[in-house]
Design an enzyme around this catalytic site. Structure first.
Site, mmCIF file in Angstrom:
data_model
loop_
_atom_site.group_PDB
_atom_site.id
_atom_site.type_symbol
_atom_site.label_atom_id
_atom_site.label_comp_id
_atom_site.label_asym_id
_atom_site.label_seq_id
_atom_site.Cartn_x
_atom_site.Cartn_y
_atom_site.Cartn_z
ATOM 1 N N GLY A 156 -2.593 5.618 -2.662
ATOM 2 C CA GLY A 156 -1.524 4.667 -2.977
ATOM 3 C C GLY A 156 -0.276 5.322 -3.534
ATOM 4 O O GLY A 156 0.681 4.645 -3.906
ATOM 5 N N ASN A 202 -5.359 0.600 -2.722
ATOM 6 C CA ASN A 202 -4.198 0.511 -1.848
ATOM 7 C C ASN A 202 -4.510 -0.438 -0.693
ATOM 8 O O ASN A 202 -5.497 -0.239 0.018
ATOM 9 C CB ASN A 202 -3.916 1.944 -1.311
ATOM 10 C CG ASN A 202 -2.753 2.005 -0.337
ATOM 11 O OD1 ASN A 202 -2.112 0.989 -0.052
ATOM 12 N ND2 ASN A 202 -2.493 3.193 0.177
ATOM 13 N N SER A 205 -4.814 1.625 2.806
ATOM 14 C CA SER A 205 -5.281 2.980 2.504
ATOM 15 C C SER A 205 -5.747 3.700 3.772
ATOM 16 O O SER A 205 -6.481 3.136 4.582
ATOM 17 C CB SER A 205 -6.435 2.874 1.509
ATOM 18 O OG SER A 205 -6.845 4.147 1.137
ATOM 19 N N SER A 206 -5.305 4.934 3.942
ATOM 20 C CA SER A 206 -5.758 5.723 5.107
ATOM 21 C C SER A 206 -7.185 6.144 4.833
ATOM 22 O O SER A 206 -7.449 6.785 3.821
ATOM 23 C CB SER A 206 -4.911 6.981 5.288
ATOM 24 O OG SER A 206 -3.558 6.728 5.064
HETATM 25 P P1 ATP Z 1 -3.960 6.523 0.630
HETATM 26 O O1 ATP Z 1 -4.428 7.842 0.137
HETATM 27 O O2 ATP Z 1 -4.780 5.389 0.079
HETATM 28 O O3 ATP Z 1 -3.822 6.456 2.114
HETATM 29 P P2 ATP Z 1 -1.096 6.861 0.386
HETATM 30 O O4 ATP Z 1 -0.756 7.929 -0.571
HETATM 31 O O5 ATP Z 1 -1.034 7.197 1.828
HETATM 32 O O6 ATP Z 1 -2.503 6.258 -0.019
HETATM 33 P P3 ATP Z 1 0.821 4.845 1.093
HETATM 34 O O7 ATP Z 1 -0.041 3.994 1.943
HETATM 35 O O8 ATP Z 1 1.768 5.777 1.754
HETATM 36 O O9 ATP Z 1 -0.115 5.641 0.072
HETATM 37 O O10 ATP Z 1 1.676 3.958 0.079
HETATM 38 C C1 ATP Z 1 1.145 2.803 -0.545
HETATM 39 C C2 ATP Z 1 2.192 1.713 -0.574
HETATM 40 O O11 ATP Z 1 3.256 2.107 -1.432
HETATM 41 C C3 ATP Z 1 2.857 1.428 0.771
HETATM 42 O O12 ATP Z 1 2.128 0.499 1.503
HETATM 43 C C4 ATP Z 1 4.209 0.908 0.344
HETATM 44 O O13 ATP Z 1 4.101 -0.462 0.010
HETATM 45 C C5 ATP Z 1 4.510 1.643 -0.947
HETATM 46 N N1 ATP Z 1 5.398 2.820 -0.726
HETATM 47 C C6 ATP Z 1 5.072 4.112 -0.666
HETATM 48 N N2 ATP Z 1 6.145 4.905 -0.480
HETATM 49 C C7 ATP Z 1 7.210 4.085 -0.416
HETATM 50 C C8 ATP Z 1 8.637 4.265 -0.251
HETATM 51 N N3 ATP Z 1 9.175 5.479 -0.093
HETATM 52 N N4 ATP Z 1 9.415 3.171 -0.257
HETATM 53 C C9 ATP Z 1 8.893 1.938 -0.416
HETATM 54 N N5 ATP Z 1 7.575 1.696 -0.594
HETATM 55 C C10 ATP Z 1 6.739 2.749 -0.595
HETATM 56 MG MG MG Z 2 -2.343 7.048 3.356
#
Ligand code: ATP
Ligand code: MG
Length: 747
Positions: A156, A202, A205-206
């Site tokens: 997240g 999240n 979440s990936s």
């Molecule tokens: P995971 O390890 O669970 O996959 P992650 O690090 O890939 O998590 P993301 O899915 O990229 O996390 O981000 C979680 C949420 O945070 C997104 O769905 C979005 O709502 C918000 N978010 C992240 N980065 C941004 C950004 N640069 N601008 C706006 N919202 C963001």
């Molecule tokens: Mg992710």
């Protein structure tokens, strides 16, 4: 163009002239940052986005006068409050998740980053992409090094969003084949639909890791390739409280119109056990849209209509199979409950196989001993396990096939003789510590140890080693080296993965005997603790803290065995995609010739295709990835999750501090401030910047390097025996000179 962005661009253009002559250490202050009210607010209480582009001190934490954890935290907090989510620590980018849309990523802003010197612009994710792109472009001929961007952070924290932004900017900037660019961007919705799910951390979440390689020739994108790691397939059949199955099931159930559902044999969502109570009565409208988006993405990427149809039928088959439940038979063994017979029939139809044969795979095991076929009846538990493992196996192979298919379609024009250059982007699951940590968490946390080791290697060890080799006297910055933890996992023959494989190959071994083996092998290890009160289990001291693992299911998950006869059954399926999925050893993508089918059948019958364990596969793919990354020039993005409620505008001190600590950001800050992070060889340097001497074929010598550095007015760099030592910002200064030269030539 929105009003906000228009203002931003104007503010920027005005700032640029002044910034050209500023050093990076002393960014020029402009009005917005000095206003009395909180930054980002207009007098009317609205948001003044234009001010986001003002340059203020603190945007490079490595230049802070006072270097303490609290100061770094306060800097991040102040900047976050002002919606300045990006901060540099030298050449490393910290990105604090805003949890709201910010007007920072429009095409206009993308173009500004492509065309302006990066040192004149505030910290931004596009700047990381540009640095990687410039390094790729700046090294003509053989000396060019591939680039990789490593994005890390908790679940997240924003890794996947950052990956998408990098891709978007690189595709726009490289201005290659327009259709290919669009196809590459369409890959994300597709991968997310099949590989992402709602978790307690999240909502998107990936549940797999990926390494995307963008391939360039002459500065234009020519193709892309994706590697996927460890899809969390256990989610297909089981989800913890507060979590859901993979998105695609909800998109299909919510998005396919009722009359079309018959084509796939899909029924009411709440009937399915694998979805069950996770279904919300009122279908959220975004599921309908998301379904449409996935279908569009499939077409855009280039999937055939028949493939798309098969794919949906197979997914429906997974759901039907999940509803097959069992009961004991009077004659011994188990059979399908009469009320579930319809589901068995449906699943067999959807998988394109005979109902009786599928039933036999679920309820008994056939083995060949000395030419004699022996039939062992399953217990109820074994039958349920077989059902779930088939469902998971089908889903994970489908996912693997989608990735292979995408790779085939995005391969582009790779065969033109000239070598391609690469920018790889790694978006891999962050460190995980749940109330119960299983085999999946062990693999994920091992991947994070490996990445942390890679980070340490580049930031600390290489710097130290280069000083020594080049005869420079400098004190080493202490950091926490996790090499021993990595060995605890990977060493042969005594590392955890090797012991797990050894135990997995003994039919009589159990999770308990595996843990006993660990206990006796690591009796003396300070990194290992016996499980107390959570048997069978153990704890490992990771770089990010102590994690307790429950060993229940380790052997089974590592063996990842499918019911013995399921391969043979599915290879002969009438649904051609199912047949392809289970013939992976020959081809995951092509159609099979009758000869190929026969060959697979023979090898299956002989039992000659020895299965590689999940741990061994993962170890191998991690090693291949690391080999690639060690050859590339790395760029690091550290994503930070500001609060655990996923709310905008809230930064919890402890949550952020923990992340800064286990990311080793304080040590990084110190080394970036005092050290020389860019250390090209004399050869590399002359090849890339020799043009600044304005004489063709500059001699490869330290003398030339000194002259080049003089033309760009670099101060505070060192010349070693064969290598040059620069501060990270010197590279931008040189790049700026190149741009000036190019502009002057055009004029
Ligand atoms: P995971 O390890 O669970 O996959 P992650 O690090 O890939 O998590 P993301 O899915 O990229 O996390 O981000 C979680 C949420 O945070 C997104 O769905 C979005 O709502 C918000 N978010 C992240 N980065 C941004 C950004 N640069 N601008 C706006 N919202 C963001
Ligand atoms: Mg992710």
């Amino acid at each position: 163009m929105t009003g906000g962005v228009g203002v931003a661009v104007r503010a920027w253009a005005g700032l640029d002239a002044g910034a050209q002559s500023d050093s990076v250490e002393q960014p020029k202050l402009t009005g917005g940052a000095l206003r009395g009210r909180a930054m980002g607010e207009t007098p009317a209480g609205g948001l003044d986005w234009a001010a986001l582009w003002d340059r203020i001190p603190g945007e490079d934490a490595a230049l802070l006068a006072e270097l303490t954890e609290n100061k770094l935290l306060a800097t991040l907090r102040d900047r976050y409050r002002d919606h300045r989510i990006y901060t540099y620590v030298g050449d490393i980018l910290i990105a604090v998740n805003p949890f709201r849309d910010l007007p920072l990523y429009s095409p206009e802003i993308s173009d500004i980053f492509s065309s302006r010197p990066l040192s004149s612009l505030p910290p931004h994710i596009f700047a990381v992409a540009d640095r990687a792109y410039n390094s790729l472009q700046g090294n003509p001929g053989k000396l060019s090094r591939n680039q990789c961007v490593v994005i890390s952070g908790d679940s997240g924290a924003g890794k996947t969003e950052s990956t998408k932004l990098l891709l978007k900017h690189l595709v726009r900037r490289s201005r290659g084949n327009l259709q290919l660019g669009q196809q590459i961007l369409q890959v994300n919705p597709l991968l997310e639909a099949f590989g992402n799910a709602q978790t307690v951390m999240n909502p998107n979440s990936s549940r797999f890791g990926k390494y995307i390689q963008l391939r360039f020739r002459d500065g234009a994108v020519r193709g892309a390739k994706i590697n996927e790691y460890l899809l969390e397939k256990s989610r297909v059949s089981h989800q913890d409280p507060g979590e859901k199955n993979f998105h695609i099931f909800y998109y299909m159930l919510g998005g396919i119109p009722d009359e079309e559902k018959q084509v796939y044999g899909l029924l009411q969502p709440s009937l399915y056990r694998y979805i069950g109570s996770k279904w919300e009565e009122a279908t959220p409208s975004h599921w309908v849209e998301s379904y449409q988006r996935v279908c569009n993405a499939m077409r855009m990427v280039g999937f055939q209509e028949q493939e798309e149809l098969d794919l949906k039928v197979i997914l429906s088959g997974v759901l039907s199979l999940g509803n097959v439940v069992f009961e004991p038979q009077e004659s011994g063994g188990v059979g399908v409950c009469p009320t579930a017979m319809g589901w068995l029939k449906a699943a067999a139809g959807q998988f394109g196989v005979q109902e009786e044969e599928l039933l036999s795979c679920l309820t008994c095991t056939l083995s060949l001993t000395r030419g004699e076929s022996i039939r062992r009846l399953h217990s109820q538990q074994q039958a349920e396990d077989s059902r779930d493992s088939i469902a998971r196996g089908v889903y994970s192979r489908l996912f693997g096939w989608i990735v292979c298919k995408i790779n085939e379609l995005l391969a582009g024009d790779m065969d033109m003789g000239k070598e391609l250059q690469e920018i790889g982007i790694l978006d891999i699951f962050g460190f995980e510590n749940f109330s119960v940590n299983r085999f999946e968490q062990l693999c994920i946390n091992l991947a994070n140890e490996q990445l942390q080791n890679f980070f340490n290697h580049h930031i600390f060890l290489m710097e130290e080693q280069h000083y020594k080799e080049e005869g420079m006297e400098r004190e080493a910055v202490p950091f926490s080296n996790n090499q021993a933890t990595l060995e605890l996992f990977l060493a042969r023959p005594w590392g955890i993965l090797s012991l797990l494989d050894e135990q997995s190959s003994f039919p009589q071994a159990t999770d308990v005997s595996f843990v006993e083996k660990l206990n006796s092998t690591y009796r003396e290890s300070p990194l290992y603790e016996r499980g107390r009160g959570f048997e069978p289990g153990f704890a490992i001291h990771h770089y990010a803290g102590k994690i307790k693992y429950s060993a229940a299911g380790f052997l089974e998950k590592n063996r990842d065995a499918l019911p013995t006869n399921i391969n043979r059954l599915f290879i002969s399926s009438e649904t051609s995609l199912i047949s392809i999925l289970f013939t992976a050893s020959i081809s995951r993508t092509g159609t099979l010739t009758p000869q190929q089918r026969a060959k697979v059948k023979v090898s299956q019958e002989k039992g000659s295709s020895r299965k590689i364990s999940v741990g061994a596969q993962f170890r191998h793919s991690l090693a291949v990835l690391m080999e690639k990354m060690y050859l590339a020039e790395p760029h690091f993005i550290r994503c930070i999750k500001p609060n655990s409620q996923n709310e905008p505008g809230l930064l919890e001190t402890q949550t952020v501090l923990n992340q800064l600590r286990y990311n080793g950001l304080m040590e990084t800050l110190r080394i970036r401030r005092d050290g020389f992070s860019w250390r090209p060889s004399v050869q590399e340097f002359v090849a890339r910047f020799g043009i600044l001497l304005l004489t063709p074929g500059a001699e490869v010598s330290r003398e030339s390097c000194k002259r080049i550095a003089e033309t760009a007015q670099l101060i505070g760099w060192h010349c070693g025996k064969s290598r040059l030592f620069f501060k990270y910002w010197h590279q931008d200064q040189l790049q700026r000179r190149l741009v000036e030269l190019r502009d002057a030539a055009i004029v």
